[in-house]
Motif scaffolding. Structure first.
Motif, PDB file in Angstrom:
ATOM      1  N   VAL A 358      56.262  80.196 -63.947  1.00 52.47           N
ATOM      2  CA  VAL A 358      55.141  80.341 -63.677  1.00 52.47           C
ATOM      3  C   VAL A 358      54.469  80.024 -62.215  1.00 52.47           C
ATOM      4  CG1 VAL A 358      52.716  79.852 -64.468  1.00 52.47           C
ATOM      5  CG2 VAL A 358      54.455  79.682 -66.054  1.00 52.47           C
ATOM      6  N   LEU A 359      54.311  81.200 -61.590  1.00 46.78           N
ATOM      7  CA  LEU A 359      53.892  81.022 -60.217  1.00 46.78           C
ATOM      8  C   LEU A 359      52.541  80.639 -59.869  1.00 46.78           C
ATOM      9  CD1 LEU A 359      54.903  82.048 -56.966  1.00 46.78           C
ATOM     10  CD2 LEU A 359      53.639  84.123 -57.521  1.00 46.78           C
ATOM     11  N   VAL A 360      52.379  79.488 -59.182  1.00 53.40           N
ATOM     12  CA  VAL A 360      51.011  78.960 -59.183  1.00 53.40           C
ATOM     13  C   VAL A 360      50.502  79.013 -57.828  1.00 53.40           C
ATOM     14  CG1 VAL A 360      51.151  77.490 -61.203  1.00 53.40           C
ATOM     15  CG2 VAL A 360      51.543  76.486 -59.005  1.00 53.40           C
ATOM     16  N   ALA A 361      51.351  79.302 -56.809  1.00 51.60           N
ATOM     17  CA  ALA A 361      51.028  79.636 -55.232  1.00 51.60           C
ATOM     18  C   ALA A 361      51.804  80.298 -54.456  1.00 51.60           C
ATOM     19  CB  ALA A 361      50.830  78.062 -54.748  1.00 51.60           C
ATOM     20  N   GLY A 362      51.418  81.039 -53.564  1.00 53.93           N
ATOM     21  CA  GLY A 362      52.223  81.682 -52.591  1.00 53.93           C
ATOM     22  C   GLY A 362      52.936  82.799 -53.178  1.00 53.93           C
ATOM     23  N   GLY A 363      54.160  83.055 -52.811  1.00 57.35           N
ATOM     24  CA  GLY A 363      55.042  83.974 -53.430  1.00 57.35           C
ATOM     25  C   GLY A 363      55.201  85.258 -52.655  1.00 57.35           C
ATOM     26  N   ARG A 364      54.616  85.213 -51.551  1.00 56.64           N
ATOM     27  CA  ARG A 364      54.931  86.675 -50.805  1.00 56.64           C
ATOM     28  C   ARG A 364      55.104  86.391 -49.282  1.00 56.64           C
ATOM     29  NH1 ARG A 364      48.824  88.567 -52.086  1.00 56.64           N
ATOM     30  NH2 ARG A 364      48.855  86.574 -51.482  1.00 56.64           N
ATOM     31  N   GLN A 365      55.178  87.492 -48.434  1.00 65.99           N
ATOM     32  CA  GLN A 365      55.499  87.425 -47.276  1.00 65.99           C
ATOM     33  C   GLN A 365      54.139  86.810 -46.741  1.00 65.99           C
ATOM     34  OE1 GLN A 365      56.345  90.931 -45.163  1.00 65.99           O
ATOM     35  NE2 GLN A 365      56.637  89.937 -42.934  1.00 65.99           N
ATOM     36  N   TRP A 366      54.051  86.037 -45.521  1.00 70.86           N
ATOM     37  CA  TRP A 366      52.731  85.768 -45.111  1.00 70.86           C
ATOM     38  C   TRP A 366      52.624  86.569 -43.721  1.00 70.86           C
ATOM     39  CZ3 TRP A 366      51.235  83.734 -40.036  1.00 70.86           C
ATOM     40  CH2 TRP A 366      49.916  83.350 -39.906  1.00 70.86           C
ATOM     41  N   GLY A 367      51.521  87.153 -43.543  1.00 73.64           N
ATOM     42  CA  GLY A 367      51.263  88.132 -42.307  1.00 73.64           C
ATOM     43  C   GLY A 367      51.979  89.328 -42.629  1.00 73.64           C
ATOM     44  N   ASP A 368      52.214  90.167 -41.476  1.00 72.56           N
ATOM     45  CA  ASP A 368      52.818  91.388 -41.447  1.00 72.56           C
ATOM     46  C   ASP A 368      53.946  91.417 -40.446  1.00 72.56           C
ATOM     47  OD1 ASP A 368      51.250  91.795 -39.571  1.00 72.56           O
ATOM     48  OD2 ASP A 368      50.200  93.375 -40.247  1.00 72.56           O
ATOM     49  N   LYS A 369      54.290  90.520 -39.902  1.00 70.84           N
ATOM     50  CA  LYS A 369      54.974  90.470 -38.581  1.00 70.84           C
ATOM     51  C   LYS A 369      55.903  89.306 -38.705  1.00 70.84           C
ATOM     52  CE  LYS A 369      53.881  90.074 -34.385  1.00 70.84           C
ATOM     53  NZ  LYS A 369      53.328  90.313 -32.856  1.00 70.84           N
ATOM     54  N   GLY A 370      57.033  89.342 -37.996  1.00 71.20           N
ATOM     55  CA  GLY A 370      58.210  88.370 -38.267  1.00 71.20           C
ATOM     56  C   GLY A 370      58.614  87.634 -39.577  1.00 71.20           C
ATOM     57  N   PHE A 371      59.168  86.578 -39.763  1.00 71.83           N
ATOM     58  CA  PHE A 371      59.788  86.231 -41.062  1.00 71.83           C
ATOM     59  C   PHE A 371      59.087  85.120 -41.776  1.00 71.83           C
ATOM     60  CE2 PHE A 371      63.402  87.466 -37.908  1.00 71.83           C
ATOM     61  CZ  PHE A 371      63.198  88.780 -38.283  1.00 71.83           C
ATOM     62  N   TYR A 372      57.808  85.024 -41.883  1.00 71.73           N
ATOM     63  CA  TYR A 372      56.989  84.192 -42.564  1.00 71.73           C
ATOM     64  C   TYR A 372      56.907  84.161 -44.186  1.00 71.73           C
ATOM     65  CZ  TYR A 372      55.016  83.293 -37.936  1.00 71.73           C
ATOM     66  OH  TYR A 372      54.943  82.715 -36.427  1.00 71.73           O
ATOM     67  N   VAL A 373      56.986  83.213 -44.780  1.00 71.42           N
ATOM     68  CA  VAL A 373      56.914  83.289 -46.452  1.00 71.42           C
ATOM     69  C   VAL A 373      55.915  82.396 -46.542  1.00 71.42           C
ATOM     70  CG1 VAL A 373      58.342  83.084 -48.359  1.00 71.42           C
ATOM     71  CG2 VAL A 373      59.506  83.695 -46.504  1.00 71.42           C
ATOM     72  N   GLU A 374      55.143  82.687 -47.590  1.00 66.43           N
ATOM     73  CA  GLU A 374      53.950  81.554 -47.950  1.00 66.43           C
ATOM     74  C   GLU A 374      54.570  80.419 -48.646  1.00 66.43           C
ATOM     75  OE1 GLU A 374      50.359  84.760 -49.263  1.00 66.43           O
ATOM     76  OE2 GLU A 374      51.787  84.176 -50.553  1.00 66.43           O
ATOM     77  N   PRO A 375      54.142  79.298 -48.627  1.00 68.05           N
ATOM     78  CA  PRO A 375      54.542  78.058 -49.394  1.00 68.05           C
ATOM     79  C   PRO A 375      54.466  78.440 -50.600  1.00 68.05           C
ATOM     80  CG  PRO A 375      52.752  77.311 -48.198  1.00 68.05           C
ATOM     81  CD  PRO A 375      52.931  78.844 -47.802  1.00 68.05           C
ATOM     82  N   THR A 376      55.394  78.397 -51.692  1.00 72.68           N
ATOM     83  CA  THR A 376      55.593  78.968 -53.104  1.00 72.68           C
ATOM     84  C   THR A 376      55.856  77.576 -54.125  1.00 72.68           C
ATOM     85  OG1 THR A 376      56.225  81.136 -52.153  1.00 72.68           O
ATOM     86  CG2 THR A 376      56.739  80.624 -54.481  1.00 72.68           C
TER      87      THR A 376
END
Ligand code: NAD
Length: 493
Positions: A358-376
């Motif tokens: 069950v995803l409770v936070a994050g889960g996607r790329q953060w922003g649209d540039k570079g290699f950021y991932v939301e804390p998930t």
């Protein structure tokens, strides 16, 4: 207002062999990339088999005929202390190189990792003149003692996630022991290692003692592992490559290897823990350095009475975890090191969703540039799910519920890894029992990431063998020689 640190001038891009910066024999270079943008930061000389061979020969010459292994431990210690002072002087510039190369948060590198490098060097500088063997109590009329001698030329292979720290985890004891060395830094983050080579020369480390050969693992790394004139390999990286390292060592000159490999560390939170403190600790354990940490507490077991509250608070608390430009001292999380790692983390997140976590936070790329991932954060994760079993090496936390101490001990041990574990409880009996039952090389009770120069660090099971840090790591760069002589002329016989 305090000026935001920015990309420094990149001064060293060549191989460092025998005290000089040189081009690769082939003249080839490779790009090191800015993970914020994917753009090229610098072109580095690409070391290959021939360059490794030249570096090993320089290290061999320095070992067989140079002053380093022959000088007193106290003199080696003085030079190492000088190097530590120089690192302190250049700490800002070096920190920025690691931030630029790896997207590591500036505050982490500047205020924790570089000071730790300095501490390691000083700790082992202090040990350099305390290396001694034993006097043996022989059972016959013999006098016997042991000598501790440097193992010789060592190959040190480092990963990209903490380029400075792991460089000094290995270089400091190797130097103290009197070894000479060839370092192969990871291709993603070679810049700080070259800066250290430059400072080592300034500090008075003789030519040939510390050589740094950036390049790809399959070429430069493999050449080092199979070289007949390398006496030991200390490797930090993945299990897959660890196997190749052992194989190459076995097929060449049977050199000993020590392996610091991956992890999937459990953090076990019992009902009696302060939930808010535990939520904070779990967040740091999973997301520190964007989860690119071998000991990351990525499997978080929470006891049933506080589980729901813990899930809710964790999902809430992660919102204040600041993502952005890693040069910003306020930022907690920068980009993943490169596209490959970025895509790998996102693909694990997809697998987690597909397998029913069950995803409770994050889960996607953060922003649209570079290699950021939301804390998930995934809740209700089960032991047989891929995200609970495999090392993701990214900001992904798996939350799991448990009832009893017996159950959680079993679950914590249900892994091929055994690098680290965390326990949160105020009950000494629980802490003692769990710390003795979980098979991992380091156990943190009511803390996490508590590393220290004097505290041996290394894995159990498939997290590897051999230790970095502590006097135990110094032993790995030494050989024990026994010397025996008859006592014929003793007046007491
Ligand atoms: P990796 O194994 O791909 O690379 C590590 C190093 O090995 C790099 O310098 C690479 O160039 C080199 N290499 C690659 N192929 C080689 C070969 N055939 N022969 C010799 N050297 C070769 O790992 P990585 O992606 O750089 O790092 C991530 C992994 O490292 C994760 O699994 C992580 O857990 C682990 N790690 C462990 C620790 C620890 O102390 N236990 C610390 C940091 C990272």
């Amino acid at each position: 207002m305090e000026k935001k640190p920015s990309l420094p001038e990149i001064k060293f891009t060549k191989l460092f062999i025998n005290g000089e910066f040189v081009d690769a024999v082939s003249g080839r270079t490779f790009d090191t990339v800015d993970p914020r943008t994917g753009e090229v930061l610098a072109r580095m000389a690409e070391g290959e088999e021939e360059d490794v061979d030249i570096a090993v020969k320089a290290a061999r010459e320095a070992f067989e005929r140079g002053p380093w292994p022959r000088m007193s431990g106290s003199d080696r210690g003085k030079i190492m202390r000088k190097l530590a002072d120089l690192i302190e002087e250049h700490a800002e510039e070096i920190s920025l190189l690691d931030v630029a190369d790896g997207g590591k948060p500036y505050s982490l590198v500047r205020h924790a990792e570089i000071p730790m490098c300095v501490d390691h060097l000083r700790y082992f500088a202090g040990a350099a003149d305390k290396i001694h063997g034993e006097t043996l109590k022989m059972s016959r009329e013999l006098m016997g003692y042991t000598l501790k001698e440097p193992i010789g030329v060592v190959g040190l292979i480092t990963p990209w996630n903490s380029p400075s720290l792991i460089f000094f985890f290995k270089v400091s004891p190797a130097m103290a022991a009197g070894c000479t060395m060839v370092v192969k830094p990871a291709e993603q983050s070679p810049m700080s290692s070259l800066f250290y080579a430059h400072l080592a020369k300034q500090a008075g480390v003789p030519d040939g003692v510390l050589n740094v050969v950036p390049g790809y693992g399959a070429k430069a790394g493999a050449a080092l592992c199979s070289h007949m004139s390398v006496d030991k390999i200390s490797f930090t990286g993945s299990i897959e490559v660890g196997r190749l390292v052992m194989e190459a060592a076995a097929k060449s000159n049977l050199k000993p290897v020590s392996l610091e490999l991956g992890g999937k560390s459990p953090l076990i939170i019992f009902d009696d823990a302060d939930v808010d403190v535990a939520v904070d600790l779990a967040r740091t354990a999973a997301f520190n350095n964007k989860g690119e940490v071998c000991v990351a507490g990525s499997r978080v077991y929470v006891q049933e009475k506080i589980y729901d509250e813990f899930v809710k608070k964790s999902a809430e608390k992660v919102k204040s975890w600041k993502i952005g430009d890693p040069f910003d001292p306020e930022v907690d999380q920068g980009p993943q090191v490169d596209r490959r790692q970025f895509e790998r983390v996102l693909s694990y997140i997809d697998i987690g969703k597909r397998e029913g976590a069950v995803l409770v936070a994050g889960g996607r790329q953060w922003g649209d540039k570079g290699f950021y991932v939301e804390p998930t954060i995934f809740a209700d994760v089960k032991e047989d799910m891929t995200i609970a079993k495999e090392e993701i090496f990214g900001p992904v936390m798996s939350l799991m519920k448990f009832k009893t101490i017996e159950e959680v001990i079993e679950k914590a041990n249900q892994t091929r890894y055994g690098l680290a574990a965390g326990i949160m409880t105020n009950d000494l009996n629980i802490a003692n029992r769990v710390s003795r039952s979980v098979r991992a090389g380091i156990i943190w009770i009511n803390c996490f990431f508590a590393f220290d120069c004097d505290c041996p660090f290394g894995g159990f099971k498939m997290s590897g063998f051999g230790k970095d840090l502590g006097l135990a790591s110094l032993e790995q760069y030494l050989l024990t020689k026994s010397v025996i002589t008859p006592i014929y002329h003793s007046p007491w016989l």
